[in-house]
Design a protein around this motif. Structure first.
Motif, PDB file in Angstrom:
ATOM      1  N   GLN A 274      39.219  66.289  24.032  1.00 37.48           N
ATOM      2  CA  GLN A 274      38.805  67.305  23.060  1.00 37.48           C
ATOM      3  C   GLN A 274      39.298  67.043  21.634  1.00 37.48           C
ATOM      4  O   GLN A 274      38.699  67.519  20.668  1.00 37.48           O
ATOM      5  CB  GLN A 274      39.293  68.693  23.504  1.00 37.48           C
ATOM      6  CG  GLN A 274      40.786  68.803  23.633  1.00 37.48           C
ATOM      7  CD  GLN A 274      41.232  70.082  24.319  1.00 37.48           C
ATOM      8  OE1 GLN A 274      41.441  71.078  23.659  1.00 37.48           O
ATOM      9  NE2 GLN A 274      41.392  70.047  25.644  1.00 37.48           N
ATOM     10  N   TYR A 275      40.382  66.279  21.464  1.00 39.30           N
ATOM     11  CA  TYR A 275      40.947  66.070  20.122  1.00 39.30           C
ATOM     12  C   TYR A 275      40.361  64.846  19.426  1.00 39.30           C
ATOM     13  O   TYR A 275      40.615  64.633  18.238  1.00 39.30           O
ATOM     14  CB  TYR A 275      42.472  65.928  20.199  1.00 39.30           C
ATOM     15  CG  TYR A 275      43.155  67.168  20.754  1.00 39.30           C
ATOM     16  CD1 TYR A 275      43.275  68.312  19.975  1.00 39.30           C
ATOM     17  CD2 TYR A 275      43.667  67.184  22.049  1.00 39.30           C
ATOM     18  CE1 TYR A 275      43.893  69.452  20.481  1.00 39.30           C
ATOM     19  CE2 TYR A 275      44.290  68.307  22.561  1.00 39.30           C
ATOM     20  CZ  TYR A 275      44.397  69.437  21.772  1.00 39.30           C
ATOM     21  OH  TYR A 275      45.016  70.557  22.268  1.00 39.30           O
ATOM     22  N   GLY A 276      39.600  64.047  20.147  1.00 38.49           N
ATOM     23  CA  GLY A 276      38.993  62.867  19.555  1.00 38.49           C
ATOM     24  C   GLY A 276      40.043  61.916  18.985  1.00 38.49           C
ATOM     25  O   GLY A 276      41.048  61.601  19.637  1.00 38.49           O
ATOM     26  N   LYS A 277      39.816  61.471  17.732  1.00 39.71           N
ATOM     27  CA  LYS A 277      40.738  60.537  17.087  1.00 39.71           C
ATOM     28  C   LYS A 277      41.948  61.225  16.465  1.00 39.71           C
ATOM     29  O   LYS A 277      42.824  60.559  15.913  1.00 39.71           O
ATOM     30  CB  LYS A 277      39.990  59.747  16.007  1.00 39.71           C
ATOM     31  CG  LYS A 277      38.897  58.829  16.556  1.00 39.71           C
ATOM     32  CD  LYS A 277      38.215  58.064  15.436  1.00 39.71           C
ATOM     33  CE  LYS A 277      37.142  57.138  15.985  1.00 39.71           C
ATOM     34  NZ  LYS A 277      36.443  56.387  14.896  1.00 39.71           N
ATOM     35  N   ASN A 278      41.990  62.550  16.546  1.00 38.14           N
ATOM     36  CA  ASN A 278      43.101  63.294  15.948  1.00 38.14           C
ATOM     37  C   ASN A 278      44.339  63.331  16.837  1.00 38.14           C
ATOM     38  O   ASN A 278      45.367  63.876  16.441  1.00 38.14           O
ATOM     39  CB  ASN A 278      42.667  64.730  15.630  1.00 38.14           C
ATOM     40  CG  ASN A 278      41.589  64.776  14.574  1.00 38.14           C
ATOM     41  OD1 ASN A 278      41.629  64.018  13.612  1.00 38.14           O
ATOM     42  ND2 ASN A 278      40.597  65.637  14.765  1.00 38.14           N
ATOM     43  N   ALA A 279      44.228  62.797  18.050  1.00 39.14           N
ATOM     44  CA  ALA A 279      45.378  62.810  18.961  1.00 39.14           C
ATOM     45  C   ALA A 279      45.381  61.546  19.808  1.00 39.14           C
ATOM     46  O   ALA A 279      44.335  60.928  20.037  1.00 39.14           O
ATOM     47  CB  ALA A 279      45.332  64.042  19.855  1.00 39.14           C
ATOM     48  N   GLU A 280      46.564  61.170  20.246  1.00 38.97           N
ATOM     49  CA  GLU A 280      46.726  60.038  21.151  1.00 38.97           C
ATOM     50  C   GLU A 280      47.108  60.578  22.533  1.00 38.97           C
ATOM     51  O   GLU A 280      47.940  61.478  22.644  1.00 38.97           O
ATOM     52  CB  GLU A 280      47.816  59.094  20.636  1.00 38.97           C
ATOM     53  CG  GLU A 280      47.479  58.450  19.293  1.00 38.97           C
ATOM     54  CD  GLU A 280      48.612  57.586  18.763  1.00 38.97           C
ATOM     55  OE1 GLU A 280      49.651  57.505  19.454  1.00 38.97           O
ATOM     56  OE2 GLU A 280      48.461  57.030  17.666  1.00 38.97           O
ATOM     57  N   VAL A 281      46.504  60.022  23.563  1.00 36.94           N
ATOM     58  CA  VAL A 281      46.779  60.462  24.938  1.00 36.94           C
ATOM     59  C   VAL A 281      47.441  59.309  25.687  1.00 36.94           C
ATOM     60  O   VAL A 281      46.852  58.232  25.830  1.00 36.94           O
ATOM     61  CB  VAL A 281      45.484  60.901  25.657  1.00 36.94           C
ATOM     62  CG1 VAL A 281      45.808  61.339  27.084  1.00 36.94           C
ATOM     63  CG2 VAL A 281      44.804  62.036  24.882  1.00 36.94           C
ATOM     64  N   LYS A 282      48.664  59.550  26.149  1.00 31.48           N
ATOM     65  CA  LYS A 282      49.411  58.515  26.865  1.00 31.48           C
ATOM     66  C   LYS A 282      49.527  58.899  28.337  1.00 31.48           C
ATOM     67  O   LYS A 282      49.881  60.031  28.669  1.00 31.48           O
ATOM     68  CB  LYS A 282      50.819  58.366  26.257  1.00 31.48           C
ATOM     69  CG  LYS A 282      51.675  57.315  26.940  1.00 31.48           C
ATOM     70  CD  LYS A 282      53.066  57.252  26.308  1.00 31.48           C
ATOM     71  CE  LYS A 282      53.942  56.226  27.025  1.00 31.48           C
ATOM     72  NZ  LYS A 282      55.315  56.186  26.444  1.00 31.48           N
ATOM     73  N   GLU A 283      49.212  57.956  29.225  1.00 27.50           N
ATOM     74  CA  GLU A 283      49.282  58.209  30.662  1.00 27.50           C
ATOM     75  C   GLU A 283      50.636  57.747  31.208  1.00 27.50           C
ATOM     76  O   GLU A 283      51.212  56.762  30.732  1.00 27.50           O
ATOM     77  CB  GLU A 283      48.146  57.486  31.383  1.00 27.50           C
ATOM     78  CG  GLU A 283      46.765  57.987  30.991  1.00 27.50           C
ATOM     79  CD  GLU A 283      45.656  57.307  31.769  1.00 27.50           C
ATOM     80  OE1 GLU A 283      45.970  56.481  32.661  1.00 27.50           O
ATOM     81  OE2 GLU A 283      44.471  57.591  31.486  1.00 27.50           O
ATOM     82  N   PHE A 284      51.140  58.480  32.228  1.00 24.92           N
ATOM     83  CA  PHE A 284      52.426  58.172  32.855  1.00 24.92           C
ATOM     84  C   PHE A 284      52.214  57.847  34.322  1.00 24.92           C
ATOM     85  O   PHE A 284      51.213  58.230  34.934  1.00 24.92           O
ATOM     86  CB  PHE A 284      53.380  59.358  32.711  1.00 24.92           C
ATOM     87  CG  PHE A 284      53.964  59.501  31.323  1.00 24.92           C
ATOM     88  CD1 PHE A 284      55.268  59.103  31.058  1.00 24.92           C
ATOM     89  CD2 PHE A 284      53.200  60.003  30.280  1.00 24.92           C
ATOM     90  CE1 PHE A 284      55.806  59.225  29.781  1.00 24.92           C
ATOM     91  CE2 PHE A 284      53.729  60.132  29.004  1.00 24.92           C
ATOM     92  CZ  PHE A 284      55.033  59.737  28.762  1.00 24.92           C
ATOM     93  N   GLU A 285      53.194  57.169  34.895  1.00 27.35           N
ATOM     94  CA  GLU A 285      53.072  56.755  36.292  1.00 27.35           C
ATOM     95  C   GLU A 285      53.282  57.904  37.260  1.00 27.35           C
ATOM     96  O   GLU A 285      52.850  57.845  38.415  1.00 27.35           O
ATOM     97  CB  GLU A 285      54.073  55.638  36.599  1.00 27.35           C
ATOM     98  CG  GLU A 285      55.528  56.042  36.412  1.00 27.35           C
ATOM     99  CD  GLU A 285      56.495  54.918  36.710  1.00 27.35           C
ATOM    100  OE1 GLU A 285      57.695  55.213  36.818  1.00 27.35           O
ATOM    101  OE2 GLU A 285      56.037  53.766  36.843  1.00 27.35           O
TER     102      GLU A 285
END
Length: 582
Positions: A274-285
């Motif tokens: 939903q935030y597009g390029k305005n946010a970074e999404v980091k995945e965790f294990e």
């Protein structure tokens, strides 16, 4: 941000696969809002953190544990008595409520096997941990709730445990997408779609509700009375996918960070678009790793704030008292600045003594200090003319002495205020109880804190913080004012380089040269480290003075950490630290 029911559903699945059939080894209560439990598993010891802190309630596995108080609380001792050595039979979650049940098999004082349940309620400021016996009766709780706090649900010893009142929402594990869409559509005219979904569906947080709306509306907020056919189909598919993820506990732990900032602001069990390029999404294990990364710094700051409340109050009171003292003395000093006028009037009275009649209240004379202009001088009629002269001279000497003393006192008070401010800065940056203990010791030695009676064991000294520049030079940083003195005046050699933020409170920083010429990279990184360990940590282009240690000295009688230095250079850097050695 909220740890919602579906996120907790995934967490329960992870905890169950890791901890089921393990045994309780140790239990600690680091503070009033947290419990840590260590479990013996076939895969080694695992540490479980349970937090009921209002802004970060959760349950998750953690790699580190908060420092524990020297004396356990009554609840901690009760949990140790009842649960030490107990076998964890199961971990469950009623529906998609934000409640986790840990069921144990324990042995009581008579050697009989008994069942106990630990209810962990993750509900914001109402979060709680409740120990329940096999009959469903409360043994005790982290936070007791009596009639003065709630008339609907009591949480007290010997009271039957009851679940919190259920919300009138649909459970996605038991409801079909059509039913959810129908429920949301009924209230869609009163609120946007994401709010309607939030009010209709159990176990989702605002970020998930907005994500569902985003998937069926291409980022446009839907607030019309009815959904279009295309939008309904997209929402149906999104809900089907969400149900599959919740049912199979196959979510993806994600942290959302604003693109222009480094601080995370939300978490999710699905990738967020939903935030597009305005946010970074980091995945965790794992979900535990996600929560630990998200909350670690915030929780540590909260813990330190609680444990240092008395010191913060002391610093605040000292700052206020010294500031008030400086203001009062400055006003008195201002009055002393007319002392020369008193001397002049005394001289003029002395020169005109023969003209002053006894009992006169004033006299007008020519001021030979100011081109013989006339001046009227007040007199005390009860005193003789010569006594009036002596009174003016006496007041002059008194004002002169007062000016000298007040100037010294104001300067001393200002230096003391600077010292107290430096302690306040160290207090803000303290990250462990050991560092707080060193600050307490320093304030005790400086007589700001009354020394406890009897023999007290001094806290063990901490080593300075140590870093390594990218080109191999060591950098040492003082943790407190006493250590700053020791680092600069004893540990460092004369050829090492000393760093400190210019006119900003911070720690002494030493670049160890080992007799070699330091590289420009090492100097820059040492300046960045000095800026990081200062009050300007969150700023940019911070001025940092640096010079050879031989140019740094301590004035006689100066407070800990207070030094003077000569022939320095100044670097302007952005605070940051390289890899830490210890």
């Amino acid at each position: 941000m909220a740890l919602d029911g579906i996120f907790l559903h995934h967490m329960v699945s992870q905890l169950k696969s890791t901890l089921k059939d393990s045994r309780v080894s140790q239990i600690y209560q680091p503070n009033r809002d947290e419990l840590t439990m260590i479990f013996r598993t076939f895969d080694g010891n695992k540490r479980l953190l349970i937090s009921t802190r209002a802004n970060s309630p959760r349950i998750n596995l953690c790699s580190s544990s908060p420092e524990n108080p020297p004396t356990p609380t009554m609840l901690c001792m009760l949990l140790r008595k009842r649960l030490s050595g107990a076998k964890l039979l199961d971990i469950s979650q009623p529906s998609l409520e934000r409640i986790v049940f840990l069921d144990f098999e324990s042995v009581n004082e008579l050697g009989d096997r008994v069942n106990l349940r630990l209810a962990v309620e993750i509900m914001g400021k109402y979060s709680n941990v409740i120990l329940i016996d096999g009959r469903g009766v409360i043994i005790d709780a982290l936070k007791r709730v009596d009639l003065s706090m709630s008339s609907q649900r009591l949480v007290l010893p010997n009271v039957k445990y009851e679940l919190p009142p259920p919300q009138d929402k649909l459970n996605i594990l038991c409801s079909e997408p059509e039913e959810i869409i129908s429920r949301a559509t009924k209230i869609l005219g009163e609120m946007p779609l994401n709010k309607a979904l939030l009010n209709s569906l159990q176990g989702i947080s605002p970020i998930i509700a907005r994500e569902l709306e985003y998937k069926c509306a291409d980022g446009v907020q839907i607030s019309n009375k009815e959904l279009g056919t295309t939008q309904k189909l997209a929402l149906f598919n999104a809900l089907e996918n969400l149900k599959a993820i919740a049912d199979a506990s196959s979510g993806t732990p994600c942290m959302v960070t604003r693109a222009e900032e480094s601080k995370p602001f939300d978490i999710s069990f699905i990738p967020v678009k939903q935030y597009g390029k305005n946010a970074e999404v980091k995945e965790f294990e794992s979900f535990s790793a996600l929560l630990e990364a998200f909350y670690d710094k915030r929780d540590n700051a909260d813990r330190m704030k609680i444990k240092s409340q008395d010191l913060h109050k002391l610093i605040s009171n000292l700052t206020e008292r010294l500031s008030r003292k400086i203001n009062i003395q400055s006003a008195e000093l201002k009055k002393c600045r007319n002392r020369d006028e008193l001397r002049i009037k005394g001289d003029l009275l002395q020169a005109n003594l023969h003209r002053i009649p006894r009992g006169a209240s004033s006299i007008t004379a020519e001021n030979f200090y100011d081109d013989n202009k006339e001046i009227t001088i007040s007199l005390n009629p009860a005193l003789s003319p010569s006594a009036n002269v002596q009174k003016y001279y006496k007041n002059y000497r008194k004002a002169k002495t007062a000016e000298k003393m007040l100037t010294e006192q104001i300067e001393n008070a200002k230096q003391e205020l600077q010292y107290i401010a430096s302690v306040g800065d160290l207090l803000e940056r303290a990250e462990s109880e050991k560092e707080l203990a060193q600050i307490r010791l320093e304030l005790t030695e400086q007589s700001y804190i009354k020394a406890p009676k009897g023999k007290q064991k001094k806290p063990s000294a901490l080593p300075p913080l140590e870093y390594l520049t990218t080109d191999g030079f060591r950098v040492l940083v003082g943790r407190n004012n006493k250590q700053n003195d020791a680092l600069t005046l004893k540990t460092a050699s004369k050829k090492d380089i000393w760093f400190h933020t210019k006119d900003i409170h911070g720690s002494h920083t030493i670049l160890i040269t080992d007799g070699k010429e330091p590289t420009q990279t090492a100097v820059t990184q040492a300046a960045e480290i000095a800026a990081y360990h200062s009050k300007a940590k969150e700023s940019s282009k911070v001025p940092v003075d640096y010079t050879a240690v031989k140019n740094v000295s301590k004035p006689k009688g100066a407070k800990p950490g207070m030094v003077i230095y000569l022939t320095n250079k100044t670097a302007y850097v952005t605070p940051k630290i390289p890899k830490q050695n210890n």
